[in-house]
Design a protein around this motif. Sequence first.
Motif, PDB file in Angstrom:
ATOM      1  N   ARG A  15       0.737  -1.150   0.302  1.00 50.29           N
ATOM      2  CA  ARG A  15       0.265  -0.287   0.106  1.00 50.29           C
ATOM      3  C   ARG A  15       1.020   1.754  -0.190  1.00 50.29           C
ATOM      4  NH1 ARG A  15      -3.870  -0.598   4.625  1.00 50.29           N
ATOM      5  NH2 ARG A  15      -2.139  -1.625   5.712  1.00 50.29           N
ATOM      6  N   TYR A  16       2.261   1.086   0.250  1.00 47.66           N
ATOM      7  CA  TYR A  16       2.732   2.183   0.724  1.00 47.66           C
ATOM      8  C   TYR A  16       4.215   2.194   0.344  1.00 47.66           C
ATOM      9  CZ  TYR A  16       4.514   7.283   2.705  1.00 47.66           C
ATOM     10  OH  TYR A  16       4.523   8.222   2.943  1.00 47.66           O
ATOM     11  N   LYS A  19       7.716   2.911   3.070  1.00 47.48           N
ATOM     12  CA  LYS A  19       7.218   3.502   4.467  1.00 47.48           C
ATOM     13  C   LYS A  19       7.762   4.256   5.139  1.00 47.48           C
ATOM     14  CE  LYS A  19       3.860   1.839   6.422  1.00 47.48           C
ATOM     15  NZ  LYS A  19       2.395   0.856   6.935  1.00 47.48           N
ATOM     16  N   ASP A 147     -12.809   6.377   6.262  1.00 49.88           N
ATOM     17  CA  ASP A 147     -12.849   5.590   5.731  1.00 49.88           C
ATOM     18  C   ASP A 147     -13.028   4.986   5.072  1.00 49.88           C
ATOM     19  OD1 ASP A 147      -9.611   6.769   5.573  1.00 49.88           O
ATOM     20  OD2 ASP A 147      -9.070   5.674   8.070  1.00 49.88           O
ATOM     21  N   ARG A 152     -10.621   2.401   1.878  1.00 46.35           N
ATOM     22  CA  ARG A 152      -8.941   2.952   2.726  1.00 46.35           C
ATOM     23  C   ARG A 152      -9.156   2.091   3.689  1.00 46.35           C
ATOM     24  NH1 ARG A 152      -9.907   8.415   1.716  1.00 46.35           N
ATOM     25  NH2 ARG A 152     -10.649   8.310   3.776  1.00 46.35           N
ATOM     26  N   ASN A 248      -1.018   4.176   7.628  1.00 50.68           N
ATOM     27  CA  ASN A 248      -1.126   2.930   6.205  1.00 50.68           C
ATOM     28  C   ASN A 248      -1.243   3.505   5.657  1.00 50.68           C
ATOM     29  OD1 ASN A 248      -2.581   0.708   8.577  1.00 50.68           O
ATOM     30  ND2 ASN A 248      -3.785   2.439   9.424  1.00 50.68           N
ATOM     31  N   ASN A 249      -1.523   4.278   5.098  1.00 51.07           N
ATOM     32  CA  ASN A 249      -2.028   4.777   3.427  1.00 51.07           C
ATOM     33  C   ASN A 249      -1.057   6.614   3.660  1.00 51.07           C
ATOM     34  OD1 ASN A 249      -3.930   2.386   2.670  1.00 51.07           O
ATOM     35  ND2 ASN A 249      -4.836   3.818   4.163  1.00 51.07           N
ATOM     36  N   GLU A 251      -2.027   9.138   1.969  1.00 51.48           N
ATOM     37  CA  GLU A 251      -3.265   9.732   3.235  1.00 51.48           C
ATOM     38  C   GLU A 251      -3.663   9.873   4.442  1.00 51.48           C
ATOM     39  OE1 GLU A 251      -4.908   8.242  -0.588  1.00 51.48           O
ATOM     40  OE2 GLU A 251      -3.849   7.607   1.520  1.00 51.48           O
ATOM     41  N   ASP A 252      -2.780   8.799   5.292  1.00 49.62           N
ATOM     42  CA  ASP A 252      -2.530   9.246   6.529  1.00 49.62           C
ATOM     43  C   ASP A 252      -1.303  10.159   7.292  1.00 49.62           C
ATOM     44  OD1 ASP A 252      -4.426   7.540   7.436  1.00 49.62           O
ATOM     45  OD2 ASP A 252      -2.852   5.872   7.045  1.00 49.62           O
TER      46      ASP A 252
END
Length: 266
Positions: A15-16, A19, A147, A152, A248-249, A251-252
Amino acid sequence: MSVLIAIPARYASTRYPGKPLATLKGATGEVKSLIQRSYEAATEVKGVDRVVVATDDDRIRQAAEAFGAEVVMTSEDCANGTERCAEAFDNLGGGFDIVVNLQGDAPLTPAWFVEELVEGLRRDPMAEVATPVLRCDGRALNGFLEDRKAGRVGGTTAVFTKDRHALYFSKEVVPFTSETYADDAETPVFHHVGVYAYRPSALGAYPRWNAGPLESLEGLEQLRFMEHGHKVLCVEVEARGRQFWELNNPEDVPRIEAMMAEMGTP
């Protein structure tokens, strides 16, 4: 009882990607990587004998060593953080009574979450794994629901028995509730905080078990213990005014930075 904290960190997140090296700006404007902020959170926990970063990636190793962390290299074959902690524990030669998996995507984890988690495992001889849960207020629950509507995964929820042994964990919001809650209202939903404490026997057995259908569907590593009949203790913790969110993403990132600014986290 001696305690090891291992922080599993991998670069190839689906997902990322990359990270652990994503940067977060604190309230003072200081920018630090996610792995550094997670490591610094681990060093604030009392009663811990050793803290290590467990990774299979040289970029993460170099970044962690640059800010003074001890790094244990693990293989690329680890399917999740628990397997990586198990391998790191073996590579260190064992020697600890409790191993804590402080996941590297939760830099806002308060020290007392981990301290109470370790104490909970010490008090319950039936439990082989312990993990903290935090009762959601309306603000947190509404964030989860928002979410999920957007497709998400905003967090994991937990349900458990009256003696706090887990019944299930899910990336969906469980239990279902049709009520609407004000931001400061108490809700019946518990947020699972991504930290684990293991007894070495359970941690050592974990990589030898196959992932079951529930773990595979949810993508939640703790379900493997339950699918193989082992008890997971849910330790309820209090936020004490602290906000908590996992990265987690992408966007977080702004969400966590806003929380850090509000709490005055440097």
